[in-house]
Design an enzyme around this catalytic site. Structure first.
Site, PDB file in Angstrom:
ATOM      1  N   ASP A   1       0.839  -1.032  -0.109  1.00 29.04           N
ATOM      2  CA  ASP A   1       0.147  -0.086  -0.053  1.00 29.04           C
ATOM      3  C   ASP A   1       1.074   1.318  -0.001  1.00 29.04           C
ATOM      4  O   ASP A   1       2.089   0.756   0.074  1.00 29.04           O
ATOM      5  CB  ASP A   1      -0.855  -0.062   1.251  1.00 29.04           C
ATOM      6  N   SER A   2       0.277   2.404  -0.320  1.00 29.98           N
ATOM      7  CA  SER A   2       1.120   3.777  -0.008  1.00 29.98           C
ATOM      8  C   SER A   2       1.734   3.855   1.445  1.00 29.98           C
ATOM      9  O   SER A   2       2.622   4.818   1.360  1.00 29.98           O
ATOM     10  CB  SER A   2       0.150   4.540  -0.616  1.00 29.98           C
TER      11      SER A   2
ATOM     12  N   GLY B   1      -3.529   8.664  -3.838  1.00 26.28           N
ATOM     13  CA  GLY B   1      -4.824   8.948  -4.475  1.00 26.28           C
ATOM     14  C   GLY B   1      -5.155  10.136  -5.174  1.00 26.28           C
ATOM     15  O   GLY B   1      -6.069  10.526  -5.889  1.00 26.28           O
TER      16      GLY B   1
ATOM     17  N   CYS C   1      -4.275  -1.625  -1.597  1.00 24.16           N
ATOM     18  CA  CYS C   1      -4.707  -0.148  -2.046  1.00 24.16           C
ATOM     19  C   CYS C   1      -5.556  -0.293  -3.085  1.00 24.16           C
ATOM     20  O   CYS C   1      -5.535  -0.801  -4.253  1.00 24.16           O
ATOM     21  CB  CYS C   1      -3.311   0.392  -2.550  1.00 24.16           C
TER      22      CYS C   1
ATOM     23  N   GLU D   1      -2.765   8.563   8.294  1.00 22.09           N
ATOM     24  CA  GLU D   1      -1.574   8.536   8.499  1.00 22.09           C
ATOM     25  C   GLU D   1      -0.857   9.230   9.776  1.00 22.09           C
ATOM     26  O   GLU D   1       0.231   8.868  10.425  1.00 22.09           O
ATOM     27  CB  GLU D   1      -0.628   8.890   7.123  1.00 22.09           C
TER      28      GLU D   1
ATOM     29  N   CYS E   1     -11.158   2.604   0.369  1.00 27.82           N
ATOM     30  CA  CYS E   1      -9.500   3.196   0.728  1.00 27.82           C
ATOM     31  C   CYS E   1      -9.227   2.339   1.827  1.00 27.82           C
ATOM     32  O   CYS E   1     -10.051   2.432   3.021  1.00 27.82           O
ATOM     33  CB  CYS E   1      -9.301   4.522   0.716  1.00 27.82           C
TER      34      CYS E   1
ATOM     35  N   HIS F   1      -6.932   2.974   3.943  1.00 29.32           N
ATOM     36  CA  HIS F   1      -6.781   3.571   5.046  1.00 29.32           C
ATOM     37  C   HIS F   1      -7.903   4.077   5.766  1.00 29.32           C
ATOM     38  O   HIS F   1      -7.989   4.330   7.062  1.00 29.32           O
ATOM     39  CB  HIS F   1      -6.348   5.038   4.601  1.00 29.32           C
TER      40      HIS F   1
HETATM   41  N1  DGL Z   1      -4.785   3.040   0.770  1.00 33.26           N
HETATM   42  C1  DGL Z   1      -4.836   3.462  -0.465  1.00 33.26           C
HETATM   43  C2  DGL Z   1      -6.144   3.114  -0.861  1.00 33.26           C
HETATM   44  O1  DGL Z   1      -6.658   2.160  -0.771  1.00 33.26           O
HETATM   45  C3  DGL Z   1      -3.962   4.690  -1.091  1.00 33.26           C
HETATM   46  C4  DGL Z   1      -4.539   5.828  -0.350  1.00 33.26           C
HETATM   47  C5  DGL Z   1      -3.510   7.041  -0.742  1.00 33.26           C
HETATM   48  O2  DGL Z   1      -2.253   6.763  -0.744  1.00 33.26           O
HETATM   49  O3  DGL Z   1      -3.983   8.042  -1.317  1.00 33.26           O
HETATM   50  O4  DGL Z   1      -6.450   3.734  -1.905  1.00 33.26           O
END
Ligand code: DGL
Length: 264
Positions: free
Chosen positions: A10-11, A43, A73, A151, A183, A185
């Site tokens: 993931d990011s 994103g 992600c 984050e 997402c 996150h």
């Molecule tokens: N957690 C990721 C997602 O599901 C990436 C979020 C991001 O880095 O913007 O989209």
């Protein structure tokens, strides 16, 4: 091959919500997680840039000798999955289709989707949901501030509740019955989101259905690890301090060793 690890990326910390579920469901497996923390967020970036980052993350993990890749992600799943599948000589599982399946499993007919700008602009969730549940009405909203809040570890901070109120008001006016976290996150902000939407809307994320898809694939391909001590390794592309601090509360375990690597 069975003893090879499962790669996850993931990011940043978001994919740990998927990793947590995978460890719970598949305790004998080895997992190697990469958080591309030097380049978070994905994103807000173009599909071409996200695809390049995803290929670099996947190449790093493939170099670790993995048997399967989980793209934890949604943004990368929405824009880079075909290219990842073409370039890697491995099974690749994204989180978007499992997320859509989890959303329709609850039987809701007014489904709200929240995700990054990249995911929402791709229209991928709407397409998946419409093909799985043609009778459902889908409403989408990009929530770009949710990723930095997650984050930062501001899971229940008043600022997070204010931001959630702003982003979710248009979906609440549409009388949604289901809200999909498009997402990885966003489950980190579940409490703030729950207090914004009230008790009646079903909140859905892709972690459990992704873990089911991974387990089914390992089983059908004869790749399931035998009895043994599962283990995890964590890599990040920037200094690990924040990832270790915030990630451990979401993984539900200490992240003792987090190694910084360069992948670009
Ligand atoms: N957690 C990721 C997602 O599901 C990436 C979020 C991001 O880095 O913007 O989209």
């Amino acid at each position: 091959m069975k003893q090879h690890a499962i790669g996850i990326f993931d990011s940043g910390v978001g994919g740990l919500t998927v990793c947590h579920e995978l460890i719970r469901r598949l305790p004998n497996e080895r997992f190697i997680y990469l958080g591309d923390t030097a380049r978070v967020p994905y994103g807000t970036k173009s599909p071409a840039t996200v695809t390049q980052y995803a290929l670099e993350a996947a190449t790093f993990l493939q170099g670790q000798g993995i048997k399967l890749l989980v793209v934890a992600c949604n943004t990368a799943s929405a824009v880079a999955l075909p290219e990842l599948r073409e370039k890697l000589k491995l099974p690749v599982i994204g989180v978007l289709e499992p997320g859509a399946r989890a959303a329709v499993a609850g039987g809701g007919c007014r489904i709200g989707v929240v995700g990054t700008e990249g995911t929402i602009n791709s229209g991928s969730y709407e397409r998946s949901l419409r093909s799985l549940a043609p009778e459902a009405t889908v409403f989408s909203a990009a929530c770009p501030l949710f990723v930095p809040l997650a984050e930062e570890g501001w899971a229940e901070h008043p600022v997070t509740r204010d931001v959630a109120g702003e982003y979710l008001a248009p979906l609440l006016r549409k009388k949604i019955d289901t809200l999909v976290f498009g997402c990885t996150h966003y489950p980190l902000l579940r409490k703030a989101i729950r207090s914004t939407v009230g008790p009646d809307i079903e909140l859905v994320d892709s972690a459990a259905s992704t873990a089911t898809e991974v387990a089914d694939l390992l089983y059908s391909e004869g790749l399931m690890a035998g009895e043994g001590e599962g283990e995890q390794q964590f890599f990040v592309t920037d200094v690990p301090t924040r990832f270790r601090r915030i990630g451990s509360s979401f993984l539900g375990a200490e992240l003792h060793v987090v190694t910084q690597v360069h992948i670009g």
